[in-house]
Write a protein that holds these residues in place. Structure first.
Motif, short mmCIF file in Angstrom:
data_model
loop_
_atom_site.label_atom_id
_atom_site.label_comp_id
_atom_site.label_asym_id
_atom_site.label_seq_id
_atom_site.Cartn_x
_atom_site.Cartn_y
_atom_site.Cartn_z
N ILE A 74 14.45 8.26 -8.29
CA ILE A 74 14.31 8.94 -7.01
C ILE A 74 14.55 7.94 -5.89
CG2 ILE A 74 12.66 10.59 -7.96
CD1 ILE A 74 10.44 9.10 -6.49
N THR A 75 14.82 8.45 -4.70
CA THR A 75 15.06 7.60 -3.54
C THR A 75 13.92 7.79 -2.54
OG1 THR A 75 17.45 7.85 -3.81
CG2 THR A 75 16.66 7.03 -1.69
N LEU A 76 13.11 6.74 -2.38
CA LEU A 76 12.01 6.78 -1.42
C LEU A 76 12.52 6.36 -0.05
CD1 LEU A 76 9.16 5.10 -3.51
CD2 LEU A 76 9.51 7.54 -3.10
N PRO A 77 12.02 6.98 1.01
CA PRO A 77 12.48 6.63 2.36
C PRO A 77 11.93 5.28 2.80
CG PRO A 77 10.67 8.18 2.50
CD PRO A 77 11.00 8.05 1.03
N SER A 78 12.52 4.73 3.82
CA SER A 78 12.03 3.47 4.38
C SER A 78 10.59 3.65 4.86
CB SER A 78 12.92 3.05 5.56
OG SER A 78 12.41 1.91 6.20
N GLY A 79 9.75 2.69 4.52
CA GLY A 79 8.35 2.78 4.93
C GLY A 79 7.44 3.40 3.90
N LEU A 80 8.01 3.92 2.81
CA LEU A 80 7.20 4.50 1.75
C LEU A 80 7.50 3.77 0.45
CD1 LEU A 80 5.21 6.75 0.85
CD2 LEU A 80 7.22 8.13 0.27
N THR A 81 6.49 3.15 -0.12
CA THR A 81 6.65 2.46 -1.39
C THR A 81 5.99 3.26 -2.49
OG1 THR A 81 4.58 1.20 -1.16
CG2 THR A 81 6.59 0.24 -0.19
N GLN A 82 6.31 2.90 -3.72
CA GLN A 82 5.68 3.56 -4.86
C GLN A 82 4.17 3.39 -4.81
OE1 GLN A 82 5.63 2.88 -9.70
NE2 GLN A 82 7.55 2.52 -8.61
N GLU A 83 3.73 2.19 -4.42
CA GLU A 83 2.29 1.91 -4.37
C GLU A 83 1.59 2.73 -3.28
OE1 GLU A 83 4.71 -0.38 -4.52
OE2 GLU A 83 4.36 -0.82 -6.65
N SER A 84 2.21 2.81 -2.09
CA SER A 84 1.57 3.57 -1.01
C SER A 84 1.56 5.06 -1.31
CB SER A 84 2.28 3.30 0.33
OG SER A 84 3.62 3.77 0.30
N LEU A 85 2.59 5.53 -2.04
CA LEU A 85 2.62 6.94 -2.44
C LEU A 85 1.48 7.24 -3.40
CD1 LEU A 85 4.19 9.64 -2.29
CD2 LEU A 85 5.52 8.86 -4.26
N LYS A 86 1.32 6.38 -4.40
CA LYS A 86 0.26 6.57 -5.40
C LYS A 86 -1.14 6.44 -4.78
CE LYS A 86 2.73 5.00 -9.54
NZ LYS A 86 2.76 3.97 -10.62
N SER A 87 -1.25 5.63 -3.74
CA SER A 87 -2.56 5.44 -3.10
C SER A 87 -2.87 6.55 -2.10
CB SER A 87 -2.62 4.08 -2.41
OG SER A 87 -1.69 4.01 -1.34
N LEU A 88 -1.94 7.49 -1.93
CA LEU A 88 -2.16 8.69 -1.10
C LEU A 88 -2.34 8.36 0.38
CD1 LEU A 88 -4.71 10.51 -3.46
CD2 LEU A 88 -2.21 10.69 -3.49
N ASP A 89 -1.66 7.31 0.84
CA ASP A 89 -1.76 6.95 2.26
C ASP A 89 -1.28 8.09 3.16
OD1 ASP A 89 -2.75 4.49 1.59
OD2 ASP A 89 -0.84 3.42 1.83
#
Length: 253
Positions: A74-89
């Motif tokens: 998948i392609t995550l946008p700038s400013g969103l990392t796999q870690e921040s996505l999983k941490s529900l920021d």
């Protein structure tokens, strides 16, 4: 004798049966250690029960986790990392997520994994196939119980709408969906999964102005995640077919 009395006392104090059971199994070198272990067990049990209730009430039609998800596809946008996505920021920031890609590329799997993780962190979630929510909104309006349904929806901190645009909605349903998403704009996070590019949303919602307004509100504070991969279900089916053909040929040899 004491076992039955402990069970009755737990009921009166609104403590779980788990506490009564653990009272027989717990050991401690002092009264304080024993009590600490017993209360810790009760707290852990309550947390597990709460998580189970949140997961069951969310409406997931299957349980998914991040373990088998292919983030490299998948392609995550700038400013969103796999870690921040999983941490529900994004939930803390009340941002939305739109997942766009062809059918079977993992949008539902990732959205459910995020929803389950939210439940595990004590965050209430509601998961719907979008057409099902539209039908519920229309039925509630006709029955005069729309406020009851909206009150139920408002208990969730995150709304997951799956399969947006797979089928067109009637004009009343489209208006109700628009009204609801407008009402929770910047109040809750929305995860919306779709295989339709924005220019084609009008084919589902009918009204150009309403469509433009909805896209604008969803995208105002939003992460757009792209799923450019091939259909995972077809890929797995192809792999199975290939394995079967190889296996058959081997037996023939």
């Amino acid at each position: 004798m004491f076992e039955e009395e402990i069970i009755n006392l737990c009921k009166k104090l609104r403590l779980s049966r788990n506490l009564a059971d653990m009272a027989q199994k717990t050991e401690g070198e002092s009264h304080q250690e024993y009590l600490h272990k017993l209360l810790s067990s009760e707290l852990k049990n309550r947390e597990q029960v709460r998580i189970s209730k949140l997961v069951n009430s969310a409406g997931f039609y299957s349980i998914k986790t991040f373990d088998s998800f292919r983030f490299d596809e998948i392609t995550l946008p700038s400013g969103l990392t796999q870690e921040s996505l999983k941490s529900l920021d994004f939930i803390k920031d009340k941002k939305n997520i739109i997942m766009y890609g062809r059918t079977g590329t993992g949008k539902t799997m990732l959205s459910i994994a995020l929803g389950v993780t939210a439940c595990q962190n004590g965050i209430p979630v509601k998961f719907y196939r979008t057409a099902a929510l539209v039908n519920q909104l229309s039925e509630a309006k006709n029955a005069g119980t729309l406020s009851v349904l909206l009150k139920k929806l408002n208990k969730a901190a995150i709304i997951i709408l799956d399969e947006f645009g797979y089928v067109p909605y009637d004009r009343t349903g489209s208006q109700l969906l628009f009204d609801y998403l407008s009402e929770i704009h910047e109040q809750k996070s929305v995860i919306l999964n779709t295989n339709l590019e924005f220019s084609r949303w009008v084919n589902v919602l009918y009204d150009e102005q309403m469509t433009a307004a909805l896209v604008g509100r969803l995208m105002h504070q939003c992460h757009l995640i792209l799923f450019p991969g091939e259909n995972n279900r077809l890929r797995e089916s192809s792999i199975n077919d290939l394995y079967h053909s190889i296996s058959t040929e081997s037996k023939g040899d």
